[in-house]
Scaffold this motif. Structure first.
Motif, PDB file in Angstrom:
ATOM      1  N   SER A  80       0.868  -1.226  -0.072  1.00  0.00           N
ATOM      2  CA  SER A  80      -0.034   0.102   0.155  1.00  0.00           C
ATOM      3  C   SER A  80       0.863   1.232   0.120  1.00  0.00           C
ATOM      4  N   ALA A  84       0.873   3.863  -3.075  1.00  0.00           N
ATOM      5  CA  ALA A  84       0.270   5.316  -2.560  1.00  0.00           C
ATOM      6  C   ALA A  84       1.435   6.246  -3.124  1.00  0.00           C
ATOM      7  N   TRP A 212      -4.317   5.415  -0.486  1.00  0.00           N
ATOM      8  CA  TRP A 212      -4.237   4.512   0.642  1.00  0.00           C
ATOM      9  C   TRP A 212      -5.470   3.712   0.998  1.00  0.00           C
ATOM     10  N   THR A 229      -3.298  -4.734  -1.366  1.00  0.00           N
ATOM     11  CA  THR A 229      -3.092  -3.674  -0.441  1.00  0.00           C
ATOM     12  C   THR A 229      -3.746  -4.146   0.801  1.00  0.00           C
TER      13      THR A 229
END
Length: 281
Positions: A80, A84, A212, A229
């Motif tokens: 993640s 991001a 996120w 994620t």
């Protein structure tokens, strides 16, 4: 002086009431986070007791080990974070460059292009799912990170926000830099961009938080567990016959910590950036 003191005294009950309202709002706002902390330290069975536990227990490390064993929490956090960060850097750069072009360059169809950008903000995301999925499948990008990142790099909100920020930059400074021999890219990176750092910082924070927390699109695109994620991995804890509530709450709490830290560190820049972009016409 006595008149001022009397005036201040008359306002004091109102200020006390205002402070009390703020305290109540703070308690209501922080109560879910406190419950996340408490629930992440108890067993699943203890969460459904009557009354439920209101003090932290002693199973935090046990739940953390079980969470790591179940979904590889450290790996999905790294996934993640990588997605991001890459998305935030590329999307913010594209938004800044597009916003600068729409604000400072004069070309035919500029107003129509801006209208098209704003119109895309009104299209529900669910409408785009099927054609985007077909496009990614035709490219062979299903179960790849580029399928998660690339389709949404041109952020219409970011373009509009940065355009509003660039509108307030004096055209005379740009012309002066051109007379001094600076090229367009140098003017953009060294002259214009540093002035709109609050708006750019707000865009970076907003973009990072959005990516996120993204769930639906990564869920459709990523099939391999080692590429999940955090939101997608936590979703796998919800089974048909069993839900690991303690692990789910613990993972949600740990996934919220980076966002809270980023916001608390840059909250002034975030607020000033949004307000600065809103007041410029």
């Amino acid at each position: 002086m006595n008149h001022i003191a009397r005036g201040t005294g008359r306002l004091r009950p109102g200020r006390v009431l205002f402070v009390l309202l703020l305290l109540v709002g703070a308690v209501i706002s922080t109560a879910p986070f406190y419950w996340m902390v408490v629930a992440s330290t108890h067993d699943n069975s203890e969460l459904f007791q009557s009354p439920p536990p209101f003090m932290p227990g002693g199973r935090f490390m046990h739940n953390l080990v079980e969470l790591e064993h179940s979904i590889g929490f450290g790996r999905v956090m790294f996934n993640s974070a990588g997605i991001a960060v890459v998305y935030t850097v590329l999307s913010s750069l594209i938004s800044a460059m597009c916003g600068y072009a729409l604000a400072k360059y004069r070309f035919r169809g500029r107003g129509l292009l801006l209208g098209a950008v704003l119109a895309t903000m009104m299209i529900p995301f669910q409408v785009l799912l099927v054609p985007l999925f077909q496009m990614m499948a035709s490219l062979g990008w299903v179960d790849t990170y580029q399928a998660v990142v690339l389709p949404f790099l041109a952020n219409s909100f970011g373009i509009f926000l940065m355009r509003q920020a660039f509108l307030g930059f004096p055209d005379e400074l740009i012309e002066s830099a051109r007379i001094d021999g600076a090229g367009d890219l140098r003017i953009f990176y060294q002259v214009v961009l540093p002035v709109v750092r609050p708006q750019l910082g707000a865009l970076v924070i907003f973009t990072f938080m959005t990516q996120w927390n993204a769930f639906l699109w990564p869920l459709l695109m990523l099939n391999s567990e080692d590429k999940y994620t955090v939101p997608v991995a936590l979703y796998t804890l919800i089974g048909q016959s069993h839900v690991d509530y303690a692990g789910l709450i613990l993972g949600s709490f740990l996934a919220t910590l980076p966002l809270m830290l980023i916001f608390f560190l840059f909250q002034k820049q975030f607020v000033s950036g949004l307000l600065g972009g809103a007041v410029k016409g």
